[in-house]
Scaffold this active site. Structure first.
Site, PDB file in Angstrom:
ATOM      1  N   ASP A   1      20.301 -71.217 -17.750  1.00  0.00           N
ATOM      2  CA  ASP A   1      19.588 -70.012 -18.169  1.00  0.00           C
ATOM      3  C   ASP A   1      18.351 -69.813 -17.299  1.00  0.00           C
ATOM      4  OD1 ASP A   1      17.903 -68.210 -19.928  1.00  0.00           O
ATOM      5  OD2 ASP A   1      19.668 -68.472 -21.203  1.00  0.00           O
TER       6      ASP A   1
ATOM      7  N   SER B   1      17.155 -50.109 -11.941  1.00  0.00           N
ATOM      8  CA  SER B   1      18.054 -49.078 -12.452  1.00  0.00           C
ATOM      9  C   SER B   1      17.392 -47.710 -12.298  1.00  0.00           C
ATOM     10  CB  SER B   1      18.302 -49.372 -13.927  1.00  0.00           C
ATOM     11  OG  SER B   1      18.915 -48.276 -14.567  1.00  0.00           O
TER      12      SER B   1
ATOM     13  N   TYR C   1      15.831 -51.392 -23.041  1.00  0.00           N
ATOM     14  CA  TYR C   1      16.446 -51.954 -21.836  1.00  0.00           C
ATOM     15  C   TYR C   1      15.747 -51.394 -20.588  1.00  0.00           C
ATOM     16  CZ  TYR C   1      19.519 -52.131 -17.837  1.00  0.00           C
ATOM     17  OH  TYR C   1      19.996 -52.289 -16.565  1.00  0.00           O
TER      18      TYR C   1
ATOM     19  N   LYS D   1      13.200 -53.016 -17.306  1.00  0.00           N
ATOM     20  CA  LYS D   1      13.355 -52.840 -15.851  1.00  0.00           C
ATOM     21  C   LYS D   1      12.057 -52.317 -15.242  1.00  0.00           C
ATOM     22  CE  LYS D   1      17.529 -54.286 -15.478  1.00  0.00           C
ATOM     23  NZ  LYS D   1      17.808 -55.553 -14.783  1.00  0.00           N
TER      24      LYS D   1
HETATM   25  P1  NAD Z   1      26.691 -58.404 -16.371  1.00  0.00           P
HETATM   26  O1  NAD Z   1      26.366 -58.595 -17.794  1.00  0.00           O
HETATM   27  O2  NAD Z   1      28.135 -58.329 -15.984  1.00  0.00           O
HETATM   28  O3  NAD Z   1      25.995 -59.526 -15.499  1.00  0.00           O
HETATM   29  C1  NAD Z   1      24.810 -60.179 -15.886  1.00  0.00           C
HETATM   30  C2  NAD Z   1      25.042 -61.668 -15.798  1.00  0.00           C
HETATM   31  O4  NAD Z   1      23.856 -62.342 -16.193  1.00  0.00           O
HETATM   32  C3  NAD Z   1      26.150 -62.147 -16.756  1.00  0.00           C
HETATM   33  O5  NAD Z   1      27.051 -62.958 -16.033  1.00  0.00           O
HETATM   34  C4  NAD Z   1      25.416 -62.952 -17.826  1.00  0.00           C
HETATM   35  O6  NAD Z   1      26.193 -64.027 -18.331  1.00  0.00           O
HETATM   36  C5  NAD Z   1      24.181 -63.418 -17.065  1.00  0.00           C
HETATM   37  N1  NAD Z   1      22.986 -63.659 -17.884  1.00  0.00           N
HETATM   38  C6  NAD Z   1      22.458 -62.877 -18.850  1.00  0.00           C
HETATM   39  N2  NAD Z   1      21.321 -63.413 -19.334  1.00  0.00           N
HETATM   40  C7  NAD Z   1      21.127 -64.574 -18.635  1.00  0.00           C
HETATM   41  C8  NAD Z   1      20.129 -65.599 -18.664  1.00  0.00           C
HETATM   42  N3  NAD Z   1      19.102 -65.526 -19.517  1.00  0.00           N
HETATM   43  N4  NAD Z   1      20.240 -66.643 -17.807  1.00  0.00           N
HETATM   44  C9  NAD Z   1      21.291 -66.725 -16.962  1.00  0.00           C
HETATM   45  N5  NAD Z   1      22.270 -65.804 -16.890  1.00  0.00           N
HETATM   46  C10 NAD Z   1      22.187 -64.738 -17.718  1.00  0.00           C
HETATM   47  O7  NAD Z   1      25.937 -57.088 -15.867  1.00  0.00           O
HETATM   48  P2  NAD Z   1      26.045 -56.292 -14.499  1.00  0.00           P
HETATM   49  O8  NAD Z   1      26.584 -54.942 -14.801  1.00  0.00           O
HETATM   50  O9  NAD Z   1      26.672 -57.123 -13.450  1.00  0.00           O
HETATM   51  O10 NAD Z   1      24.497 -56.088 -14.190  1.00  0.00           O
HETATM   52  C11 NAD Z   1      23.776 -56.974 -13.353  1.00  0.00           C
HETATM   53  C12 NAD Z   1      22.332 -56.538 -13.308  1.00  0.00           C
HETATM   54  O11 NAD Z   1      22.251 -55.195 -12.868  1.00  0.00           O
HETATM   55  C13 NAD Z   1      21.631 -56.563 -14.673  1.00  0.00           C
HETATM   56  O12 NAD Z   1      20.300 -56.995 -14.474  1.00  0.00           O
HETATM   57  C14 NAD Z   1      21.668 -55.111 -15.109  1.00  0.00           C
HETATM   58  O13 NAD Z   1      20.620 -54.812 -15.971  1.00  0.00           O
HETATM   59  C15 NAD Z   1      21.499 -54.398 -13.774  1.00  0.00           C
HETATM   60  N6  NAD Z   1      22.033 -53.038 -13.782  1.00  0.00           N
HETATM   61  C16 NAD Z   1      23.317 -52.817 -14.194  1.00  0.00           C
HETATM   62  C17 NAD Z   1      23.821 -51.523 -14.224  1.00  0.00           C
HETATM   63  C18 NAD Z   1      25.199 -51.239 -14.736  1.00  0.00           C
HETATM   64  O14 NAD Z   1      25.459 -50.100 -15.114  1.00  0.00           O
HETATM   65  N7  NAD Z   1      26.118 -52.193 -14.732  1.00  0.00           N
HETATM   66  C19 NAD Z   1      23.004 -50.453 -13.796  1.00  0.00           C
HETATM   67  C20 NAD Z   1      21.706 -50.720 -13.373  1.00  0.00           C
HETATM   68  C21 NAD Z   1      21.229 -52.027 -13.373  1.00  0.00           C
HETATM   69  C1  WQD Z   2      27.878 -41.910 -18.269  1.00  0.00           C
HETATM   70  C2  WQD Z   2      28.164 -40.509 -18.834  1.00  0.00           C
HETATM   71  C3  WQD Z   2      27.600 -40.300 -21.161  1.00  0.00           C
HETATM   72  C4  WQD Z   2      30.591 -43.158 -22.605  1.00  0.00           C
HETATM   73  C5  WQD Z   2      23.841 -46.402 -18.448  1.00  0.00           C
HETATM   74  C6  WQD Z   2      22.440 -46.897 -18.664  1.00  0.00           C
HETATM   75  C7  WQD Z   2      21.747 -47.034 -17.335  1.00  0.00           C
HETATM   76  C8  WQD Z   2      22.583 -47.879 -16.380  1.00  0.00           C
HETATM   77  C9  WQD Z   2      23.983 -47.390 -16.266  1.00  0.00           C
HETATM   78  C10 WQD Z   2      21.983 -50.172 -16.524  1.00  0.00           C
HETATM   79  C11 WQD Z   2      27.074 -39.982 -19.757  1.00  0.00           C
HETATM   80  C12 WQD Z   2      29.102 -40.154 -20.955  1.00  0.00           C
HETATM   81  C13 WQD Z   2      29.808 -42.355 -21.813  1.00  0.00           C
HETATM   82  C14 WQD Z   2      31.537 -42.550 -23.473  1.00  0.00           C
HETATM   83  C15 WQD Z   2      30.841 -40.385 -22.671  1.00  0.00           C
HETATM   84  N1  WQD Z   2      22.718 -49.213 -16.835  1.00  0.00           N
HETATM   85  N2  WQD Z   2      29.935 -41.000 -21.843  1.00  0.00           N
HETATM   86  N3  WQD Z   2      31.621 -41.183 -23.477  1.00  0.00           N
HETATM   87  O1  WQD Z   2      24.321 -43.617 -19.765  1.00  0.00           O
HETATM   88  O2  WQD Z   2      24.504 -42.805 -17.371  1.00  0.00           O
HETATM   89  O3  WQD Z   2      23.786 -45.111 -17.843  1.00  0.00           O
HETATM   90  O4  WQD Z   2      24.560 -47.267 -17.583  1.00  0.00           O
HETATM   91  O5  WQD Z   2      20.945 -50.114 -15.925  1.00  0.00           O
HETATM   92  O6  WQD Z   2      20.499 -47.597 -17.565  1.00  0.00           O
HETATM   93  O7  WQD Z   2      21.746 -45.992 -19.481  1.00  0.00           O
HETATM   94  O8  WQD Z   2      26.133 -44.513 -18.205  1.00  0.00           O
HETATM   95  O9  WQD Z   2      28.542 -44.916 -18.400  1.00  0.00           O
HETATM   96  O10 WQD Z   2      27.123 -44.955 -20.497  1.00  0.00           O
HETATM   97  O11 WQD Z   2      27.541 -42.776 -19.360  1.00  0.00           O
HETATM   98  O12 WQD Z   2      30.960 -39.171 -22.714  1.00  0.00           O
HETATM   99  O13 WQD Z   2      32.268 -43.214 -24.235  1.00  0.00           O
HETATM  100  O14 WQD Z   2      29.342 -40.604 -19.634  1.00  0.00           O
HETATM  101  O15 WQD Z   2      27.162 -39.418 -22.149  1.00  0.00           O
HETATM  102  O16 WQD Z   2      27.012 -38.595 -19.564  1.00  0.00           O
HETATM  103  P1  WQD Z   2      24.632 -43.900 -18.365  1.00  0.00           P
HETATM  104  P2  WQD Z   2      27.383 -44.384 -19.152  1.00  0.00           P
END
Ligand code: NAD
Ligand code: WQD
Length: 338
Positions: free
Chosen positions: A59, A125, A150, A154
């Protein structure tokens, strides 16, 4: 070649980035507590890359584990994915989010300082822009308070890293502001594997397509957008992974703290995604229009000119590839990694 610690490397974006790092000949050490991922992902990463990496189950909030890793391996830089990412859940259990995402990041950076490692790429993000500006969003626009906990974590970590870099010129931070990551590795062997009901659009669509969910609810069809549904900037996860390698190279050369948008620059509506998915993959997605989801904005897409100019990065994949690869992964792995 340089050795990179990848926190959260077993997750969706982390696993794709590990492949890109191994392909670019970096040594990769993954630290992940597997709270939202499977060790199988890393097995497959190594198979696809034809190279091995080191995995430590632990962790980021555990200083002892971090100190051990920095003592055992000559880490040159860190890519920091580890954290919690479910927007809705962050409203229910904010302290847990503050703990993993904020305290976890502080703990990591403290361990880096003790070890004399000063380069880090952070998963930020587009949510840090809040809803203060019209799209396309560019990095010169001031950040704004996100409307969920969330997003708040960030923004806090971004600001903390900025202040840290201003206090000591040895630090070098990349803040990568992801837009909406989708898609999967072209092999279909790794991809997004959400636990429970998916929060995000693309995994929801693929689960409807594979018969796990009955129908898609489209949240809102009365937005001020061309077809009334929400518009986002979907970016292929392999393009996003490659952006990390580009940012890493940049940070190995430069000091300070710099933000880059990682998106395609193109806004696509929910209906376009659904319709294109059906057309390209030859499947039908049952759907209904539902009320707007709390906290959603109408439109969000990137101005990605800074990343293209400064990182030498360029997205390679089209929407068609994102939809094809998401489906390819889900079809081959109807139960994800389980
Ligand atoms: P994910 O959940 O698939 O990956 C995150 C990983 O971190 C997981 O494998 C989880 O087991 C691990 N983890 C969580 N808490 C932990 C801890 N305390 N110590 C060690 N490991 C830990 O998510 P992802 O979609 O791959 O996202 C990766 C990063 O990108 C995250 O920080 C997320 O917030 C950011 N992000 C994701 C998105 C998205 O839409 N997927 C968008 C913007 C930013
Ligand atoms: C995309 C579009 C929904 C699900 C989120 C986080 C953002 C980032 C990425 C981590 C929107 C619509 C969705 C569904 C739908 N994550 N939708 N039906 O909300 O743009 O971003 O993920 O950093 O911080 O907020 O992504 O994929 O949830 O939605 O109509 O069942 O799809 O309303 O317009 P979002 P999303």
């Amino acid at each position: 070649m340089a050795t990179i610690l990848v926190t959260g490397g077993a997750g969706y974006i982390g696993s794709h980035t590990c492949i890109a790092l191994l392909a670019a000949d970096y040594e990769v050490i993954v630290l992940d507590n597997l709270s939202n991922s499977s060790p199988e992902a890393l097995q497959r990463v190594q198979k696809i890359a034809g190279k091995s990496l080191q995995f430590i189950e632990g962790d980021i909030r555990d200083s002892r584990v971090l100190d051990q890793i920095f003592a055992e391996y000559a880490i040159d830089a860190v890519i920091h994915f580890a954290g919690l990412k479910a927007v809705g859940e962050s409203q229910q259990i904010p302290l847990t989010y503050f703990d993993h995402n904020i305290s976890g990041s502080i703990n990591l950076v403290q361990a880096m300082q003790r070890a004399g490692v000063f380069r880090l790429v952070f998963s930020s993000s587009a949510t840090v822009y809040g809803d203060a500006h019209p799209s396309p969003l560019n990095e010169n626009m001031p950040t704004a308070m996100p409307n969920n906990n969330y997003g708040y974590t960030k923004l806090v970590v971004e600001q903390m890293l900025e202040k840290l870099a201003a206090s000591d010129e040895r630090w070098s931070f990349a803040l990568l502001r992801y837009f909406n990551p989708v898609g999967a590795h072209p092999t279909g062997h790794i991809g997004e594997d959400p636990q429970g009901i998916p929060n995000n659009l693309m995994p929801y669509i693929t689960q409807v397509a594979v018969g796990k969910r009955e129908k898609l609810s489209i949240f809102g069809n009365d937005y001020d957008t061309p077809d009334g549904t929400g518009v986002r900037d979907y970016i292929h996860v392999v393009d996003l992974a490659n952006a990390h390698v580009c940012a890493l190279k940049n940070r190995l050369q430069q000091q300070g703290c710099r933000a880059w948008n990682i998106g395609t620059g193109r806004g696509i509506s929910v209906l376009e995604i659904k319709n294109s998915f059906e057309q390209i993959n030859g499947v039908t997605i049952a759907f209904e229009f539902a009320p707007r989801r709390a906290g959603d904005i109408a439109t969000c897409f990137a101005d990605n000119a800074r990343a293209i100019a400064e990182l030498g990065w360029q997205p390679q994949y089209q929407l068609e590839d994102m939809l094809k690869h998401s489906w390819n992964w889900q079809k081959q792995n109807p139960q994800g990694y389980r």
